[in-house]
Write a protein that holds these residues in place. Structure first.
Motif, PDB file in Angstrom:
ATOM      1  N   ASP A  10      -9.102  -8.128 -68.184  1.00  0.00           N
ATOM      2  CA  ASP A  10      -8.374  -8.428 -68.772  1.00  0.00           C
ATOM      3  C   ASP A  10      -7.314  -8.083 -69.153  1.00  0.00           C
ATOM      4  OD1 ASP A  10      -7.002 -10.726 -67.809  1.00  0.00           O
ATOM      5  OD2 ASP A  10      -7.234 -12.434 -69.488  1.00  0.00           O
ATOM      6  N   ALA A  14      -3.695  -5.842 -68.150  1.00  0.00           N
ATOM      7  CA  ALA A  14      -2.312  -6.010 -68.967  1.00  0.00           C
ATOM      8  C   ALA A  14      -1.898  -4.905 -69.418  1.00  0.00           C
ATOM      9  CB  ALA A  14      -2.588  -7.491 -69.841  1.00  0.00           C
ATOM     10  N   ILE A  24       4.124  -8.717 -68.144  1.00  0.00           N
ATOM     11  CA  ILE A  24       3.309  -9.526 -67.626  1.00  0.00           C
ATOM     12  C   ILE A  24       3.199 -10.676 -68.028  1.00  0.00           C
ATOM     13  CG2 ILE A  24       1.405  -7.768 -68.627  1.00  0.00           C
ATOM     14  CD1 ILE A  24       1.778  -8.537 -71.323  1.00  0.00           C
ATOM     15  N   TYR A  26       1.556 -13.858 -70.162  1.00  0.00           N
ATOM     16  CA  TYR A  26       0.312 -14.082 -71.066  1.00  0.00           C
ATOM     17  C   TYR A  26       0.358 -15.560 -71.618  1.00  0.00           C
ATOM     18  CZ  TYR A  26       3.081 -12.051 -74.089  1.00  0.00           C
ATOM     19  OH  TYR A  26       4.655 -11.727 -75.363  1.00  0.00           O
ATOM     20  N   THR A  28       0.409 -17.338 -75.704  1.00  0.00           N
ATOM     21  CA  THR A  28       0.736 -16.478 -76.739  1.00  0.00           C
ATOM     22  C   THR A  28      -0.121 -17.574 -77.990  1.00  0.00           C
ATOM     23  OG1 THR A  28       3.186 -17.629 -77.049  1.00  0.00           O
ATOM     24  CG2 THR A  28       2.566 -15.718 -75.750  1.00  0.00           C
ATOM     25  N   TRP A  32       2.941 -20.051 -72.594  1.00  0.00           N
ATOM     26  CA  TRP A  32       2.508 -19.051 -71.729  1.00  0.00           C
ATOM     27  C   TRP A  32       3.863 -18.793 -72.277  1.00  0.00           C
ATOM     28  CZ3 TRP A  32      -1.002 -16.822 -69.175  1.00  0.00           C
ATOM     29  CH2 TRP A  32      -2.627 -17.567 -68.798  1.00  0.00           C
ATOM     30  N   PHE A 121      -5.981 -13.129 -77.526  1.00  0.00           N
ATOM     31  CA  PHE A 121      -5.643 -12.007 -76.316  1.00  0.00           C
ATOM     32  C   PHE A 121      -4.581 -11.133 -76.944  1.00  0.00           C
ATOM     33  CE2 PHE A 121      -3.126 -11.017 -72.604  1.00  0.00           C
ATOM     34  CZ  PHE A 121      -4.886 -10.134 -72.118  1.00  0.00           C
ATOM     35  N   CYS A 122      -3.132 -11.543 -77.768  1.00  0.00           N
ATOM     36  CA  CYS A 122      -2.480 -11.096 -77.867  1.00  0.00           C
ATOM     37  C   CYS A 122      -2.343 -10.386 -78.946  1.00  0.00           C
ATOM     38  CB  CYS A 122      -0.836 -11.797 -78.192  1.00  0.00           C
ATOM     39  SG  CYS A 122      -0.465 -13.061 -77.261  1.00  0.00           S
ATOM     40  N   SER A 135       7.695 -11.078 -75.697  1.00  0.00           N
ATOM     41  CA  SER A 135       8.259 -12.395 -75.200  1.00  0.00           C
ATOM     42  C   SER A 135       8.849 -13.570 -75.247  1.00  0.00           C
ATOM     43  CB  SER A 135       7.143 -13.401 -76.456  1.00  0.00           C
ATOM     44  OG  SER A 135       6.780 -14.312 -76.703  1.00  0.00           O
ATOM     45  N   VAL A 164      -2.832 -12.803 -66.754  1.00  0.00           N
ATOM     46  CA  VAL A 164      -3.591 -12.435 -67.525  1.00  0.00           C
ATOM     47  C   VAL A 164      -4.485 -13.559 -67.317  1.00  0.00           C
ATOM     48  CG1 VAL A 164      -4.439 -12.373 -69.887  1.00  0.00           C
ATOM     49  CG2 VAL A 164      -2.321 -11.556 -69.418  1.00  0.00           C
TER      50      VAL A 164
END
Length: 193
Positions: A10, A14, A24, A26, A28, A32, A121-122, A135, A164
Motif C-alpha cells: 500500500d 502511494a 493520492i 490517504y 492522516t 482523509w 501510514f503517513c 494534505s 490508500v
C-alpha cells in the motif's frame, strides 16, 4: 484505539504515485486527505483542479519530523519546536517565508502551513518519500469535509490516481487540526482552534 497493520505494498503504490506526479487519497492524523508531492508545481495544480479550489487559498504540507522544517522554512522561531513537541492534538503551524516548495502551494504572502504528522501510514510514507506531501481535505471545495472514508464523494475517488487502503474501515473523529500562525519573532495567533 488499535491501529491496523500498515501494508508495505500500500505504501509502495502511494509512493510510486507521488514520485510520478500523481494524486493520492490517504488517511492522516485528522481527516482523509488528497495529497501530492509538495515540491511539484504540476501535481499541486491537479489538486486545485480536482477540488475546484480557489488558487489564492494556500495548502497544508505534511512532514514526518521537525528536523525537516529548516529545508522548507527560512526562519523558524524556537517556540515552534516547543509547540510541536508538547502538543497533544494535531497542530498545523503557518510559517512566513517558505522555501523549496511548489510556489502554487504557498499563500500569496509566501507563508505555508506545515504539520508534523503522527499517523502510522503517513509516517512510513513520508519517511520513504523524503519530501513534504500536500494534505487538503478530500472534498470538493465548499462541500463538507469527510469524517471517514465512506463520506468521500465519487468525484474525489475517481479523480485521484491511487486510493490508500489503510484506514478505510476506521471511523475517525473528523476533526481538522488546530492552526496557528507564527511570525519569525515567535509571536503567534490561533487561526483555527
Amino acid at each position: 484505539m488499535q491501529r491496523a497493520f500498515v501494508d508495505r505494498e500500500d505504501v509502495n503504490k502511494a509512493l510510486d504515485t507521488l514520485k510520478n506526479g500523481g494524486l493520492i487519497l490517504y488517511p492522516t492524523d485528522t481527516i482523509w486527505g488528497i495529497g501530492c508531492d509538495a515540491t511539484n508545481k504540476e501535481a499541486v495544480e491537479k489538486v486545485f483542479a480536482l477540488k475546484g479550489r480557489d488558487k489564492s487559498k494556500s495548502l497544508i504540507v505534511l512532514l514526518h519530523n521537525d528536523n525537516q522544517l529548516a529545508s522548507y522554512v527560512q526562519d523558524i522561531p524556537e517556540v515552534a519546536y516547543e509547540l510541536i513537541e508538547y502538543t497533544e492534538k494535531p497542530l498545523t503551524i503557518v510559517y512566513s517565508k517558505a522555501k523549496n516548495l511548489a510556489e502554487n502551494a504557498l499563500a500569496e504572502d509566501g507563508s505555508i502551513g506545515i504539520r508534523i504528522v503522527r499517523h502510522p501510514f503517513c509516517e512510513q510514507l513520508l519517511q520513504r518519500f523524503r519530501k513534504p506531501i500536500i494534505s487538503t481535505s478530500a472534498n470538493i471545495s465548499g462541500a463538507s469535509s469527510p469524517t471517514c472514508f465512506d463520506d468521500i464523494s465519487e468525484e474525489i475517488l475517481s479523480g485521484v490516481d491511487y486510493v490508500v487502503t489503510y484506514g478505510q474501515r476506521e471511523k475517525g473523529d473528523g476533526k481538522s487540526s488546530t492552526v496557528m500562525k507564527i511570525d519569525p519573532s515567535g509571536k503567534f495567533e490561533f487561526l483555527r482552534k
